[in-house]
Motif scaffolding. Structure first.
Motif, PDB file in Angstrom:
ATOM      1  N   LYS A   1      23.742  88.533 -47.718  1.00  0.00           N
ATOM      2  CA  LYS A   1      24.430  89.793 -48.164  1.00  0.00           C
ATOM      3  C   LYS A   1      23.456  90.699 -49.283  1.00  0.00           C
ATOM      4  CE  LYS A   1      28.095  90.386 -51.020  1.00  0.00           C
ATOM      5  NZ  LYS A   1      29.318  90.096 -51.974  1.00  0.00           N
ATOM      6  N   TYR A   2      22.207  89.880 -49.675  1.00  0.00           N
ATOM      7  CA  TYR A   2      21.416  91.038 -50.680  1.00  0.00           C
ATOM      8  C   TYR A   2      19.862  91.454 -49.124  1.00  0.00           C
ATOM      9  CZ  TYR A   2      24.809  90.078 -53.691  1.00  0.00           C
ATOM     10  OH  TYR A   2      25.932  89.830 -54.391  1.00  0.00           O
ATOM     11  N   ALA A   3      19.902  91.100 -48.141  1.00  0.00           N
ATOM     12  CA  ALA A   3      18.651  91.005 -47.541  1.00  0.00           C
ATOM     13  C   ALA A   3      18.917  92.984 -47.547  1.00  0.00           C
ATOM     14  CB  ALA A   3      18.823  90.677 -45.758  1.00  0.00           C
ATOM     15  N   ALA A   4      17.405  92.881 -47.663  1.00  0.00           N
ATOM     16  CA  ALA A   4      16.922  94.618 -47.382  1.00  0.00           C
ATOM     17  C   ALA A   4      16.945  95.209 -46.130  1.00  0.00           C
ATOM     18  CB  ALA A   4      14.727  94.484 -47.057  1.00  0.00           C
ATOM     19  N   ASP A   5      17.450  96.719 -46.119  1.00  0.00           N
ATOM     20  CA  ASP A   5      17.901  97.292 -44.495  1.00  0.00           C
ATOM     21  C   ASP A   5      16.923  96.834 -43.394  1.00  0.00           C
ATOM     22  OD1 ASP A   5      19.550  98.706 -46.785  1.00  0.00           O
ATOM     23  OD2 ASP A   5      17.941 100.127 -46.912  1.00  0.00           O
ATOM     24  N   GLN A   6      15.229  96.810 -43.849  1.00  0.00           N
ATOM     25  CA  GLN A   6      14.897  96.120 -42.639  1.00  0.00           C
ATOM     26  C   GLN A   6      15.540  95.303 -41.214  1.00  0.00           C
ATOM     27  OE1 GLN A   6      12.871  96.563 -44.999  1.00  0.00           O
ATOM     28  NE2 GLN A   6      11.781  95.010 -45.107  1.00  0.00           N
ATOM     29  N   ASP A   7      15.747  94.023 -42.473  1.00  0.00           N
ATOM     30  CA  ASP A   7      16.705  92.609 -42.249  1.00  0.00           C
ATOM     31  C   ASP A   7      18.021  92.535 -41.842  1.00  0.00           C
ATOM     32  OD1 ASP A   7      14.970  91.553 -41.627  1.00  0.00           O
ATOM     33  OD2 ASP A   7      14.537  91.515 -44.326  1.00  0.00           O
ATOM     34  N   LYS A   8      18.682  94.204 -41.740  1.00  0.00           N
ATOM     35  CA  LYS A   8      19.921  94.368 -41.814  1.00  0.00           C
ATOM     36  C   LYS A   8      19.607  95.043 -40.046  1.00  0.00           C
ATOM     37  CE  LYS A   8      22.612  93.808 -46.323  1.00  0.00           C
ATOM     38  NZ  LYS A   8      23.179  94.056 -47.012  1.00  0.00           N
ATOM     39  N   GLU A   9      22.018  94.908 -39.398  1.00  0.00           N
ATOM     40  CA  GLU A   9      22.071  95.733 -38.024  1.00  0.00           C
ATOM     41  C   GLU A   9      23.285  95.922 -38.799  1.00  0.00           C
ATOM     42  OE1 GLU A   9      20.580  95.695 -34.413  1.00  0.00           O
ATOM     43  OE2 GLU A   9      18.953  94.488 -34.719  1.00  0.00           O
ATOM     44  N   GLU A  10      24.129  96.932 -38.781  1.00  0.00           N
ATOM     45  CA  GLU A  10      25.315  98.082 -38.281  1.00  0.00           C
ATOM     46  C   GLU A  10      25.527  97.167 -39.687  1.00  0.00           C
ATOM     47  OE1 GLU A  10      27.134  97.161 -34.709  1.00  0.00           O
ATOM     48  OE2 GLU A  10      25.193  96.942 -34.238  1.00  0.00           O
ATOM     49  N   GLY A  11      25.141  97.028 -41.219  1.00  0.00           N
ATOM     50  CA  GLY A  11      25.170  96.801 -42.084  1.00  0.00           C
ATOM     51  C   GLY A  11      25.009  94.912 -42.242  1.00  0.00           C
ATOM     52  N   VAL A  12      24.963  94.255 -41.266  1.00  0.00           N
ATOM     53  CA  VAL A  12      25.165  92.653 -41.057  1.00  0.00           C
ATOM     54  C   VAL A  12      23.474  92.194 -41.317  1.00  0.00           C
ATOM     55  CG1 VAL A  12      25.944  90.885 -39.519  1.00  0.00           C
ATOM     56  CG2 VAL A  12      27.040  92.953 -39.916  1.00  0.00           C
ATOM     57  N   PRO A  13      23.217  90.803 -42.107  1.00  0.00           N
ATOM     58  CA  PRO A  13      21.781  90.350 -42.239  1.00  0.00           C
ATOM     59  C   PRO A  13      21.720  89.630 -40.561  1.00  0.00           C
ATOM     60  CG  PRO A  13      24.407  89.327 -44.213  1.00  0.00           C
ATOM     61  CD  PRO A  13      24.619  90.863 -43.394  1.00  0.00           C
ATOM     62  N   VAL A  14      20.569  89.894 -40.863  1.00  0.00           N
ATOM     63  CA  VAL A  14      20.690  89.458 -38.590  1.00  0.00           C
ATOM     64  C   VAL A  14      19.098  88.818 -38.972  1.00  0.00           C
ATOM     65  CG1 VAL A  14      21.774  91.409 -37.529  1.00  0.00           C
ATOM     66  CG2 VAL A  14      19.317  91.774 -38.356  1.00  0.00           C
ATOM     67  N   CYS A  15      18.397  88.574 -40.069  1.00  0.00           N
ATOM     68  CA  CYS A  15      17.437  87.711 -39.945  1.00  0.00           C
ATOM     69  C   CYS A  15      17.284  86.324 -40.424  1.00  0.00           C
ATOM     70  CB  CYS A  15      16.284  87.767 -41.531  1.00  0.00           C
ATOM     71  SG  CYS A  15      14.307  87.044 -41.472  1.00  0.00           S
ATOM     72  N   SER A  16      17.888  85.789 -39.845  1.00  0.00           N
ATOM     73  CA  SER A  16      17.671  83.862 -39.576  1.00  0.00           C
ATOM     74  C   SER A  16      17.111  83.192 -40.384  1.00  0.00           C
ATOM     75  CB  SER A  16      18.690  83.553 -37.853  1.00  0.00           C
ATOM     76  OG  SER A  16      16.917  83.791 -37.905  1.00  0.00           O
ATOM     77  N   LEU A  17      17.894  82.484 -40.741  1.00  0.00           N
ATOM     78  CA  LEU A  17      17.169  81.320 -42.000  1.00  0.00           C
ATOM     79  C   LEU A  17      16.161  79.988 -41.474  1.00  0.00           C
ATOM     80  CD1 LEU A  17      19.786  78.370 -43.172  1.00  0.00           C
ATOM     81  CD2 LEU A  17      20.126  80.232 -41.236  1.00  0.00           C
ATOM     82  N   PRO A  18      15.416  80.299 -41.913  1.00  0.00           N
ATOM     83  CA  PRO A  18      14.220  78.865 -41.519  1.00  0.00           C
ATOM     84  C   PRO A  18      14.737  77.286 -41.196  1.00  0.00           C
ATOM     85  CG  PRO A  18      13.148  79.359 -43.499  1.00  0.00           C
ATOM     86  CD  PRO A  18      14.649  80.589 -43.422  1.00  0.00           C
ATOM     87  N   ILE A  19      14.439  77.120 -40.180  1.00  0.00           N
ATOM     88  CA  ILE A  19      14.787  75.177 -40.374  1.00  0.00           C
ATOM     89  C   ILE A  19      14.123  74.599 -40.043  1.00  0.00           C
ATOM     90  CG2 ILE A  19      16.550  73.906 -39.563  1.00  0.00           C
ATOM     91  CD1 ILE A  19      18.431  76.413 -38.303  1.00  0.00           C
ATOM     92  N   SER A  20      13.977  73.636 -41.135  1.00  0.00           N
ATOM     93  CA  SER A  20      13.057  72.284 -40.851  1.00  0.00           C
ATOM     94  C   SER A  20      13.232  70.875 -40.567  1.00  0.00           C
ATOM     95  CB  SER A  20      11.783  72.031 -42.105  1.00  0.00           C
ATOM     96  OG  SER A  20      11.241  73.075 -42.587  1.00  0.00           O
ATOM     97  N   ILE A  21      12.829  70.201 -39.584  1.00  0.00           N
ATOM     98  CA  ILE A  21      13.956  69.155 -39.578  1.00  0.00           C
ATOM     99  C   ILE A  21      13.385  67.627 -39.236  1.00  0.00           C
ATOM    100  CG2 ILE A  21      14.987  68.234 -37.058  1.00  0.00           C
ATOM    101  CD1 ILE A  21      14.802  71.723 -36.580  1.00  0.00           C
ATOM    102  N   SER A  22      13.039  66.555 -39.302  1.00  0.00           N
ATOM    103  CA  SER A  22      12.424  65.793 -39.254  1.00  0.00           C
ATOM    104  C   SER A  22      12.746  64.556 -38.733  1.00  0.00           C
ATOM    105  CB  SER A  22      11.925  65.418 -41.125  1.00  0.00           C
ATOM    106  OG  SER A  22      12.952  65.057 -41.263  1.00  0.00           O
ATOM    107  N   ASP A  23      11.843  63.351 -38.073  1.00  0.00           N
ATOM    108  CA  ASP A  23      12.729  62.053 -38.581  1.00  0.00           C
ATOM    109  C   ASP A  23      13.489  62.693 -36.236  1.00  0.00           C
ATOM    110  OD1 ASP A  23      11.291  60.628 -39.341  1.00  0.00           O
ATOM    111  OD2 ASP A  23      13.283  61.172 -41.079  1.00  0.00           O
TER     112      ASP A  23
END
Length: 165
Positions: A16-38
């Motif tokens: 919700k609180y993403a910067a404007d460059q990480d939003k399109e049409e008011g929706v946050p669009v920068c996906s979260l990073p995911i670290s996976i092991s095993d």
């Protein structure tokens, strides 16, 4: 298989609180990073689902924020993979519902980050390890994904992700 959890709240850039460059049409669009092991032996691909079950009292259904596959057997999915990784295949999120008729495919077929309207919400990030790549078409629905995965899940793990209202 294990996922690294976020300490505290989901960082602002993925919601919700993403910067404007990480939003399109008011929706946050920068996906979260995911670290996976095993990862289990024989893993050929991963599937990611990111769902808000706390949305049921607000909108009447669990809100799907991201469906994605075709990552390969990786142990790290970087931030912004939804926009930057052209090889992944992404499904329809809940912005595809009749309640949100005006969003473009750039929103509907990608990561649409958390924007809890009423209070903080617990989101569920699930990663599935598969024994094969799925044959899905961009924009698939969750039910299509679940049917395609049937009999191919080697392991799955989920972590809660807390987002600010």
């Amino acid at each position: 298989m294990k996922l690294k959890q976020f300490d505290g709240y989901l960082p602002d850039q993925f919601g919700k609180y993403a910067a404007d460059q990480d939003k399109e049409e008011g929706v946050p669009v920068c996906s979260l990073p995911i670290s996976i092991s095993d990862l289990p032996a024989g893993t050929k691909d991963l599937v990611v689902t990111f769902i808000d079950y706390d949305a049921v009292p607000v909108c009447g259904f669990p809100f799907i924020h991201w469906l994605a596959t075709n990552f390969g057997p990786v142990t790290s999915i970087p931030a912004d993979a939804s926009r930057q990784n052209q090889s992944i295949c992404q499904g329809s999120n809940s912005f595809a519902s009749k309640f949100y008729p005006d969003y473009s495919e750039r929103i509907v077929y990608r990561y649409g980050g958390p924007m809890p309207p009423d209070k903080e919400h617990d989101y569920t990030l699930t990663v599935y390890a598969l024994d094969e790549k799925l044959n899905l078409t961009e924009g698939y629905y969750l039910n299509d994904l679940l049917k395609a995965m049937k009999g191919h899940v080697l392991a799955q793990t989920a972590v809660p992700v807390l987002a600010k209202a």
